[in-house]
Design a protein around this motif. Structure first.
Motif, PDB file in Angstrom:
ATOM      1  N   ILE A  85       0.862  -1.178   0.000  1.00  0.00           N
ATOM      2  CA  ILE A  85       0.000   0.000   0.000  1.00  0.00           C
ATOM      3  C   ILE A  85       0.895   1.223   0.000  1.00  0.00           C
ATOM      4  N   THR A  86       0.693   2.115  -0.960  1.00  0.00           N
ATOM      5  CA  THR A  86       1.584   3.262  -1.088  1.00  0.00           C
ATOM      6  C   THR A  86       0.823   4.516  -1.471  1.00  0.00           C
ATOM      7  N   GLN A  87       1.362   5.636  -1.091  1.00  0.00           N
ATOM      8  CA  GLN A  87       0.788   6.929  -1.465  1.00  0.00           C
ATOM      9  C   GLN A  87       1.356   7.416  -2.780  1.00  0.00           C
ATOM     10  N   ALA A  88       2.508   6.887  -3.169  1.00  0.00           N
ATOM     11  CA  ALA A  88       3.198   7.347  -4.379  1.00  0.00           C
ATOM     12  C   ALA A  88       2.879   6.419  -5.543  1.00  0.00           C
ATOM     13  N   HIS A  89       2.157   6.933  -6.516  1.00  0.00           N
ATOM     14  CA  HIS A  89       1.818   6.117  -7.679  1.00  0.00           C
ATOM     15  C   HIS A  89       2.952   6.167  -8.701  1.00  0.00           C
ATOM     16  N   SER A  90       3.364   4.989  -9.163  1.00  0.00           N
ATOM     17  CA  SER A  90       4.400   4.903 -10.174  1.00  0.00           C
ATOM     18  C   SER A  90       4.255   3.575 -10.897  1.00  0.00           C
ATOM     19  N   GLU A  91       4.234   3.637 -12.216  1.00  0.00           N
ATOM     20  CA  GLU A  91       4.134   2.404 -12.995  1.00  0.00           C
ATOM     21  C   GLU A  91       5.329   1.495 -12.720  1.00  0.00           C
ATOM     22  N   HIS A  92       6.521   2.099 -12.612  1.00  0.00           N
ATOM     23  CA  HIS A  92       7.716   1.294 -12.368  1.00  0.00           C
ATOM     24  C   HIS A  92       7.658   0.644 -10.982  1.00  0.00           C
ATOM     25  N   LEU A  93       7.108   1.353  -9.997  1.00  0.00           N
ATOM     26  CA  LEU A  93       6.978   0.788  -8.653  1.00  0.00           C
ATOM     27  C   LEU A  93       6.007  -0.384  -8.651  1.00  0.00           C
ATOM     28  N   ALA A  94       4.908  -0.250  -9.388  1.00  0.00           N
ATOM     29  CA  ALA A  94       3.942  -1.344  -9.467  1.00  0.00           C
ATOM     30  C   ALA A  94       4.568  -2.577 -10.120  1.00  0.00           C
ATOM     31  N   VAL A  95       5.328  -2.356 -11.192  1.00  0.00           N
ATOM     32  CA  VAL A  95       5.997  -3.479 -11.853  1.00  0.00           C
ATOM     33  C   VAL A  95       6.982  -4.141 -10.901  1.00  0.00           C
ATOM     34  N   TRP A  96       7.748  -3.331 -10.165  1.00  0.00           N
ATOM     35  CA  TRP A  96       8.696  -3.882  -9.193  1.00  0.00           C
ATOM     36  C   TRP A  96       7.972  -4.722  -8.160  1.00  0.00           C
ATOM     37  N   ALA A  97       6.829  -4.222  -7.678  1.00  0.00           N
ATOM     38  CA  ALA A  97       6.080  -4.924  -6.636  1.00  0.00           C
ATOM     39  C   ALA A  97       5.631  -6.304  -7.107  1.00  0.00           C
ATOM     40  N   PHE A  98       5.069  -6.368  -8.293  1.00  0.00           N
ATOM     41  CA  PHE A  98       4.565  -7.649  -8.765  1.00  0.00           C
ATOM     42  C   PHE A  98       5.702  -8.599  -9.143  1.00  0.00           C
ATOM     43  N   ARG A  99       6.816  -8.060  -9.581  1.00  0.00           N
ATOM     44  CA  ARG A  99       7.975  -8.925  -9.833  1.00  0.00           C
ATOM     45  C   ARG A  99       8.535  -9.477  -8.529  1.00  0.00           C
ATOM     46  N   SER A 100       8.306  -8.744  -7.443  1.00  0.00           N
ATOM     47  CA  SER A 100       8.729  -9.220  -6.121  1.00  0.00           C
ATOM     48  C   SER A 100       7.690 -10.149  -5.513  1.00  0.00           C
ATOM     49  N   ARG A 101       6.639 -10.439  -6.283  1.00  0.00           N
ATOM     50  CA  ARG A 101       5.611 -11.408  -5.928  1.00  0.00           C
ATOM     51  C   ARG A 101       4.742 -10.943  -4.766  1.00  0.00           C
ATOM     52  N   VAL A 102       4.415  -9.649  -4.745  1.00  0.00           N
ATOM     53  CA  VAL A 102       3.389  -9.225  -3.799  1.00  0.00           C
ATOM     54  C   VAL A 102       2.056  -9.758  -4.311  1.00  0.00           C
ATOM     55  N   TRP A 103       1.132  -9.992  -3.352  1.00  0.00           N
ATOM     56  CA  TRP A 103      -0.155 -10.554  -3.775  1.00  0.00           C
ATOM     57  C   TRP A 103      -1.011  -9.499  -4.455  1.00  0.00           C
ATOM     58  N   ASP A 104      -0.991  -8.275  -3.909  1.00  0.00           N
ATOM     59  CA  ASP A 104      -1.754  -7.203  -4.532  1.00  0.00           C
ATOM     60  C   ASP A 104      -1.119  -5.864  -4.182  1.00  0.00           C
ATOM     61  N   TYR A 105      -1.499  -4.843  -4.951  1.00  0.00           N
ATOM     62  CA  TYR A 105      -0.854  -3.537  -4.891  1.00  0.00           C
ATOM     63  C   TYR A 105      -1.940  -2.467  -4.879  1.00  0.00           C
TER      64      TYR A 105
END
Length: 302
Positions: A85-105
């Motif tokens: 859960i983040t306040q800073a929206h970033s496409e690159h951050l979302a991609v990083w999160a899912f590559r790190s195998r978070v369940w949801d963003y």
């Protein structure tokens, strides 16, 4: 085998002392027990001793250490689903999160119905199945969770063939995002799309309604506005990160488009955080969906 415990672990990794805990109140109202891990404290011992339904990593503006903590938690306690859960929206951050195998963003303000659906599915599967790893769940349980984590239908609306014009524009936008920190020549972007400079210039103007150089400048300023929301990043660092090489020139261009210099713009963001407003204006800038209607050459407003 350690069984799953009926609670949600929230790992605070904010850079600022305060954070939006509205979603925690909603979770409590729906019967979820919440435990907090404050900044500076390692969540892994708790996750190993008493695995929660899920662990939420809460960020305002993610830094390297905070993201490293999430990755280490996923590595050490892979059976616990992680949400970011983040306040800073970033496409690159979302991609990083899912590559790190978070369940949801999730990005603030949170889509609460979807968050509640995710937790309801995780609770129904995790508690009966004790500590089984998500990837080792039985097919029916895995299918139930995947429904909640499906790719949004609207993400498929812009599909185009590998040689289509939209695909060429998407490649150009991706090239810009990856190289925004440095000087970018139109010729090299055109080459990345398999076009001559003249062909690329005509295609870009026709699909976006603006010239390449006009769009690039808008993109740099929009990214600067996003970075300035992070109080830990200096204005000089923002200047160089978005591709400017002279601070005074960056300041002049920023003021021309935003209406105020970077320092004053940052202060205005602080004022907005300290004085809650019922209708805050949020600038949306999606380079991958830029069209003539969405991208105006009028100066950006804070």
């Amino acid at each position: 085998m350690v069984k799953t415990h009926d609670y949600v672990l929230v790992v605070i990794r904010n850079l600022q002392e305060t954070f939006d805990d509205g979603y925690l109140k909603t979770l409590r109202q729906h019967g979820y027990r919440i435990e907090l891990v404050p900044a500076g404290q390692d969540p892994i011992p708790t996750m190993e001793a008493r695995p929660p339904i899920a662990a939420c990593f809460q960020y305002d503006y993610p830094d390297l250490q905070g993201l490293a903590d999430l990755r280490e938690a996923k590595k050490r306690v892979s059976s616990v689903p992680l949400l970011m859960i983040t306040q800073a929206h970033s496409e690159h951050l979302a991609v990083w999160a899912f590559r790190s195998r978070v369940w949801d963003y999730f990005v603030q303000p949170i889509d609460m119905p979807r968050l509640l659906e995710v937790f309801a599915s995780l609770r129904s599967v995790r508690l009966p199945g004790s500590a089984s790893v998500a990837s080792n769940m039985d097919p029916d349980s895995r299918k139930a969770l995947d429904v909640q984590n499906a790719i949004p239908p609207e993400a498929r609306l812009r599909c185009s063939g590998p040689g289509g014009e939209q695909a060429q524009l998407d490649r150009a936008m991706s090239f810009l995002d990856k190289n925004l920190h440095r000087k970018i020549a139109q010729a090299e972007v055109a080459e990345s799309c398999g076009l001559s400079t003249f062909q690329f210039s005509r295609l870009f103007k026709r699909l976006t309604g603006v010239t390449f150089q006009e769009y690039l400048l808008h993109r740099r300023i929009a990214e600067a506005m996003r970075l300035l929301a992070n109080p830990k990043v200096s204005i000089t660092d923002v200047c160089f990160t978005v591709g400017f090489r002279d601070l005074s020139y960056f300041t002049r261009v920023f003021q021309r488009y935003v209406g105020q210099p970077p320092s004053r713009y940052r202060l205005s963001l602080v004022d907005k955080q300290q004085e809650p407003q019922p209708h805050q204006h949020k600038i949306e800038f999606d380079p991958l969906a830029a069209t003539a209607a969405q991208l105006s050459l009028a100066p950006l407003k804070s």
